[in-house]
Design an enzyme around this catalytic site. Structure first.
Site, PDB file in Angstrom:
ATOM      1  N   MET A  26      -7.262  -4.713  41.115  1.00 48.57           N
ATOM      2  CA  MET A  26      -7.383  -5.274  39.559  1.00 48.57           C
ATOM      3  C   MET A  26      -5.677  -5.066  38.825  1.00 48.57           C
ATOM      4  O   MET A  26      -6.127  -5.802  38.390  1.00 48.57           O
ATOM      5  CB  MET A  26      -8.171  -5.361  39.437  1.00 48.57           C
ATOM      6  CG  MET A  26      -9.026  -4.349  38.867  1.00 48.57           C
ATOM      7  SD  MET A  26     -10.758  -4.050  37.545  1.00 48.57           S
ATOM      8  CE  MET A  26      -9.533  -4.680  36.401  1.00 48.57           C
ATOM      9  N   THR A  81       7.161  -2.669  38.389  1.00 55.34           N
ATOM     10  CA  THR A  81       6.000  -1.982  39.158  1.00 55.34           C
ATOM     11  C   THR A  81       4.993  -1.477  38.870  1.00 55.34           C
ATOM     12  O   THR A  81       5.236  -1.178  36.913  1.00 55.34           O
ATOM     13  CB  THR A  81       7.061  -0.945  39.773  1.00 55.34           C
ATOM     14  OG1 THR A  81       5.091  -0.008  40.638  1.00 55.34           O
ATOM     15  CG2 THR A  81       7.189   0.052  39.261  1.00 55.34           C
ATOM     16  N   ASN A  93       7.230   4.186  37.845  1.00 56.95           N
ATOM     17  CA  ASN A  93       7.704   5.380  38.443  1.00 56.95           C
ATOM     18  C   ASN A  93       9.082   5.443  38.829  1.00 56.95           C
ATOM     19  O   ASN A  93       9.574   6.124  39.952  1.00 56.95           O
ATOM     20  CB  ASN A  93       6.936   5.220  40.420  1.00 56.95           C
ATOM     21  CG  ASN A  93       7.001   4.080  41.073  1.00 56.95           C
ATOM     22  OD1 ASN A  93       7.408   3.370  40.376  1.00 56.95           O
ATOM     23  ND2 ASN A  93       7.457   4.902  42.365  1.00 56.95           N
ATOM     24  N   ASP A 118       2.036  -8.269  10.452  1.00 57.68           N
ATOM     25  CA  ASP A 118       3.410  -9.488  10.685  1.00 57.68           C
ATOM     26  C   ASP A 118       4.311  -8.753  11.505  1.00 57.68           C
ATOM     27  O   ASP A 118       5.324  -9.543  11.448  1.00 57.68           O
ATOM     28  CB  ASP A 118       3.217  -9.850   9.502  1.00 57.68           C
ATOM     29  CG  ASP A 118       2.022 -10.173   8.743  1.00 57.68           C
ATOM     30  OD1 ASP A 118       0.983 -11.143   8.964  1.00 57.68           O
ATOM     31  OD2 ASP A 118       1.379  -9.968   7.324  1.00 57.68           O
ATOM     32  N   SER A 152       3.307   0.920  38.924  1.00 55.99           N
ATOM     33  CA  SER A 152       3.121   2.322  38.656  1.00 55.99           C
ATOM     34  C   SER A 152       4.167   3.219  37.508  1.00 55.99           C
ATOM     35  O   SER A 152       4.399   4.135  37.725  1.00 55.99           O
ATOM     36  CB  SER A 152       3.618   3.203  40.124  1.00 55.99           C
ATOM     37  OG  SER A 152       2.561   2.577  40.832  1.00 55.99           O
ATOM     38  N   SER A 206       0.442  -1.208  -0.229  1.00 53.25           N
ATOM     39  CA  SER A 206      -0.296   0.060  -0.318  1.00 53.25           C
ATOM     40  C   SER A 206       0.917   1.520  -0.111  1.00 53.25           C
ATOM     41  O   SER A 206       0.619   2.291  -0.949  1.00 53.25           O
ATOM     42  CB  SER A 206      -0.716  -0.046   1.513  1.00 53.25           C
ATOM     43  OG  SER A 206      -1.475  -1.274   1.644  1.00 53.25           O
ATOM     44  N   ARG A 225      -5.944 -11.463  13.828  1.00 51.48           N
ATOM     45  CA  ARG A 225      -6.485 -10.452  13.112  1.00 51.48           C
ATOM     46  C   ARG A 225      -8.399  -9.986  13.845  1.00 51.48           C
ATOM     47  O   ARG A 225      -8.010  -8.483  14.163  1.00 51.48           O
ATOM     48  CB  ARG A 225      -6.878  -9.856  11.493  1.00 51.48           C
ATOM     49  CG  ARG A 225      -6.286 -10.434  11.059  1.00 51.48           C
ATOM     50  CD  ARG A 225      -6.686 -10.029   9.436  1.00 51.48           C
ATOM     51  NE  ARG A 225      -5.608 -11.078   8.494  1.00 51.48           N
ATOM     52  CZ  ARG A 225      -4.640  -9.537   8.138  1.00 51.48           C
ATOM     53  NH1 ARG A 225      -4.317  -8.667   9.257  1.00 51.48           N
ATOM     54  NH2 ARG A 225      -3.745 -10.292   6.905  1.00 51.48           N
ATOM     55  N   GLU A 236      -4.607   8.237  42.236  1.00 53.67           N
ATOM     56  CA  GLU A 236      -4.951   7.973  43.411  1.00 53.67           C
ATOM     57  C   GLU A 236      -4.984   9.509  44.220  1.00 53.67           C
ATOM     58  O   GLU A 236      -5.388   9.814  45.454  1.00 53.67           O
ATOM     59  CB  GLU A 236      -4.671   6.369  43.702  1.00 53.67           C
ATOM     60  CG  GLU A 236      -3.650   5.728  43.621  1.00 53.67           C
ATOM     61  CD  GLU A 236      -2.902   5.174  44.291  1.00 53.67           C
ATOM     62  OE1 GLU A 236      -4.026   3.840  44.596  1.00 53.67           O
ATOM     63  OE2 GLU A 236      -1.757   4.474  43.968  1.00 53.67           O
TER      64      GLU A 236
END
Length: 795
Positions: free
Chosen positions: A673, A532, A536, A169, A534, A124, A304, A640
């Site tokens: 979670m 982690t 951080n 791919d 986070s 393309s 896909r 948080e």
């Protein structure tokens, strides 16, 4: 925290007024294409350009008519989470002809379109470049045929092309990752994880065939991510006699008590003579030689399908914005470029250089120059292959080097998905390099209590797909128990430490470094691998576990937004983890299509909250006035610890009151979670590769510091953190990272992802400034990776 820089260039200087941009998806579909289309449309509209959809790829460009439609802000709403491409994709034989391209040029000129954003594969993008090269000649022909006015040649003199590679791919040279690849890996790993339970129940062997055409990337990375026993890929065909070796390997692992075997076959797999190796052939071989109960699973187009992963949404959004910036900056002499990912950075590469190198790969394979083909695929592919060979095939004891060094590995801090993959990698690489590996349970708490035991090759089998920390992890720091830890180091003759964990792991290494003055036991090589949710840890752009957490946030936000679909206009306030670090809220918000993300690093007050409410109210009212029947569910992410007073409850109540009559509000605290679940393919792979590199560094340092019968390392560079920095994995002395750290809030002082925050605001229709000083610059494909970039953030 990053401070504003007066030298930054803002994209307001790059006006799109008077420009028309068209976006199309061509060739095969890939998850994440819609996120790229959305980003192109909204960024284009944001800078004042007209933006058009071209439906059905090049076929729509040739056919014209209703296939080319002007896009609005609302026309790309609710498409971020949709797989495939909603504007359609088709292969077009007519565009390959001169007459077809003449029709396409006529259709574009009629609408004043001279800027094309093409999302597709190498075919393309090659077609787009040919179209660009022929453009002036096509306009001349159209004038001669009386289809356009003569002044159109001057007015629309140049066609500008920017490409983005959308392909599962990952077979395009010049980019570490193509749009859709990570999502395809998610589908593969979901199937592998499901198959493993049934395979273990029956002591079965499974042969999985995965997509990729002539590229073995999906097969190779999924084999790494699931710890497959054998993988067959086209770039590196097995040596003659591989059938016997594979069966010996399967038999050996089964005799050690393993209840399953996984063999992954790329659809284009071949042997050294170019003969195809099919999944059915492999199955028949195993049954004939070993008599194992064997099944074949051909994943096909499942790979896909489905929702794009968080990685693909972020990658596509970044690339879409970068593509518009590239179009705004282009001139008549600028070559067509493709927006690529190198490490953690966007880069622009000449399109045809990438296409030519991609074609070189196939040429090398056809001529059986397989090692060259692997190198041409890029460092990411090459290192995946090296790491797989290192981990999957255990050498006989007689062939292993004998170093007589003891290396301990432990997890410190909160659990993060991918920790187990990192431990497995460390153990197996360490054993391969001749070390005796010791596992420490429950971090430094277990260390001082003596919970240390030798860990063998087979002990870590099947660990890659396990979430949490199988070794156990605690936040306990070593300083209070340094004497007992030193005693355990002496008792077990520990010569090196590999610490896998978060901010506590970083603090622990600083404390052990300080203790070297008093205890010689700590004068050994020590290295930390960041893990982690986070994200951080100073010294690293990414941490193991953060990608899995982002996917948990994204999936939950999708479900929450879907709960409001077709019913009400609703705003959801989502609270994410991260302590004081706003990474999850910001990047998760970008992946989920959030309107705003409240974080500690960018202070906000009641006026900002009020402005957000008013912005949302205006958007909702506009949608009602335009008669949009679809609901308008919106997410607002809140870190948080972003503010002690503006809590999730406060923001929820504010939105509920101020949005009364226009929208209603709900809140959701995602909680732990985000730390749970099986690790994502990215985290499995990243953990595996970074830990392997850490162990190789340890081996090198042990050799360098072994003098007069003992290891003694007391220099700064013998206590390091291995982190991803922009384009490369870099070892950095932890003491040098102290100046980069905000110890009070447990975050780095500068964080790269803060530059992504304006993207979320732009894509949510806020007026803001976007720093383009770090945007992609045109480079050459052969020079787009630094010498040390032997591992990349992209898998």
């Amino acid at each position: 925290m990053a401070q504003p820089d007066s030298k930054k260039i803002f994209f307001e200087n790059l006006s799109g007024a008077g420009k028309a941009i068209a976006v199309l998806t061509s060739g095969g579909d890939a998850q994440g294409m819609n996120a790229a289309v959305r980003a192109v449309v909204r960024m284009g509209l944001y800078v004042g350009a007209k933006v058009y959809f071209i439906h059905e790829g090049y076929q729509g460009m040739v056919d014209g008519g209703d296939n080319i439609r002007e896009a609005t802000w609302e026309s790309v709403s609710s498409m971020l989470q949709v797989g495939g491409t909603v504007i359609g994709s088709a292969r077009c034989k007519e565009f390959r002809t001169h007459e077809g391209r003449l029709k396409a040029a006529h259709n574009l000129v009629q609408r004043g379109i001279t800027n094309l954003c093409v999302i597709g594969g190498d075919g393309s993008l090659t077609g787009a470049n040919l179209f660009r090269e022929e453009w002036s000649g096509l306009l001349t022909e159209l004038v001669e045929q009386g289809l356009i006015e003569e002044d159109a040649i001057q007015k629309y003199s140049a066609l500008h092309i920017v490409g983005m590679v959308g392909s599962i791919d990952n077979d395009f040279c010049g980019t570490d990752m193509t749009i859709g690849t990570d999502s395809a890996l998610h589908r593969i790993i979901e199937v592998v994880d499901a198959i493993m339970t049934t395979a273990q129940s029956h002591q079965r062997t499974f042969v999985l065939e995965v997509m990729g055409r002539h590229c073995g990337y999906l097969a190779l990375v999924s084999a790494l991510a699931c710890g497959a026993d054998w993988v067959l890929i086209p770039e590196m065909p097995p040596e003659d006699g591989w059938e016997e070796k594979m069966c010996q390997k399967l038999s050996a692992t089964r005799s050690r008590g393993t209840r399953l075997n996984i063999i992954i076959v790329a659809e284009g797999a071949i042997d050294r003579h170019g003969k195809p190796i099919t999944s059915s052939f492999v199955k028949d071989l195993v049954v004939k030689c070993l008599g194992f109960d064997t099944r074949v699973t051909i994943l096909g187009h499942v790979q896909r399908g489905g929702t794009p992963s968080a990685f693909d949404r972020i990658l596509a959004s970044r690339m879409g914005v970068e593509a518009v910036l590239a179009l705004l900056e282009t001139t008549a002499n600028t070559p067509a470029c493709v927006v690529s990912l190198c490490g953690n950075q966007s880069v622009r590469l000449p399109l045809m250089e990438c296409v030519q190198m991609t074609q070189e790969v196939q040429k090398a394979m056809d001529q059986k120059r397989f090692e060259e083909a692997v190198k041409l695929r890029g460092r990411s592919f090459e290192n995946n292959l090296k790491t797989y060979k290192l981990l999957a095939h255990r050498k006989p004891e007689t062939e292993l080097p004998t170093s007589n060094f003891n290396v301990a590995v432990l997890n410190v801090g909160a659990p993060a998905a991918g920790m187990n993959a990192a431990v497995r990698s460390a153990v197996r690489v360490g054993i391969s390099e001749g070390h005796k590996m010791f596992a420490v349970s429950d971090g430094f708490e277990g260390f001082y209590k003596g919970q240390i035991k030798e860990i063998k090759w087979a002990d870590v089998g099947g660990w890659t797909g396990q979430g949490g920390s199988l070794l156990g992890t605690k936040r306990t720091l070593p300083a209070k128990h340094v004497d007992k830890i030193a005693e355990q180091m002496r008792m077990h003759n520990i010569n090196a430490l590999l610490v896998i964990g978060g901010f506590e792991a970083f603090l622990s290494l600083l404390e052990l470094l300080t203790a070297r003055g008093k205890y010689d036991e700590f004068c050994v090589p020590m290295v930390m691998v960041p893990a982690t949710v986070s994200n951080n840890v100073p010294g690293s752009d990414l941490s193991i576990g953060a990608d899995t957490a982002l996917n948990a946030i994204t999936t939950t936000c999708d479900r929450i937004k879907q709960s409001a679909s077709g019913t009400k206009r609703r705003v959801f306030i989502i609270e994410t983890m991260g302590g004081y670090c706003g990474y999850l809220a910001s990047v998760g918000g970008l992946a989920a299509g959030a309107d705003a993300a409240y974080i500690f690093e960018e202070p906000f007050d009641i006026r900002d909250l009020q402005a957000n409410v008013e912005h949302l109210t205006e958007k909702m009212k506009t949608s009602i006035q335009r008669g949009l029947v679809l609901s308008f569910p919106v997410c607002m992410c809140r870190n948080e610890n972003c503010n002690d007073n503006y809590t999730t409850d406060f923001i929820y109540q504010l939105y509920s009151e101020e949005g009364r009559g226009v929208f209603d509000s709900r809140k959701n605290v995602l909680g732990h979670m985000q730390q749970g679940g099986a690790p994502s393919p990215f985290d499995r792979n990243f953990g595996t590769k970074i830990s392997a590199k850490a162990m190789q560094w340890i081996t090198k340092k042990l050799t360098e510091t072994f003098r007069q019968g003992r290891v003694f390392a007391n220099t700064e560079d013998s206590c390091c953190l291995l982190g991803m920095r922009r384009r490369a994995l870099v070892f950095q002395p932890v003491v040098q990272l102290k100046g980069e750290t905000d110890f009070v809030h447990r975050i780095p002082k500068e964080q790269w992802w803060l530059k992504l925050r304006p993207l979320m605001k732009i894509l949510a229709k806020y007026k803001t400034s976007y720093d383009v000083s770090d945007s992609g610059q045109l480079e050459h494909v052969v020079r787009n990776r630094p010498k040390e970039s032997d591992a990349s953030v992209a898998m």
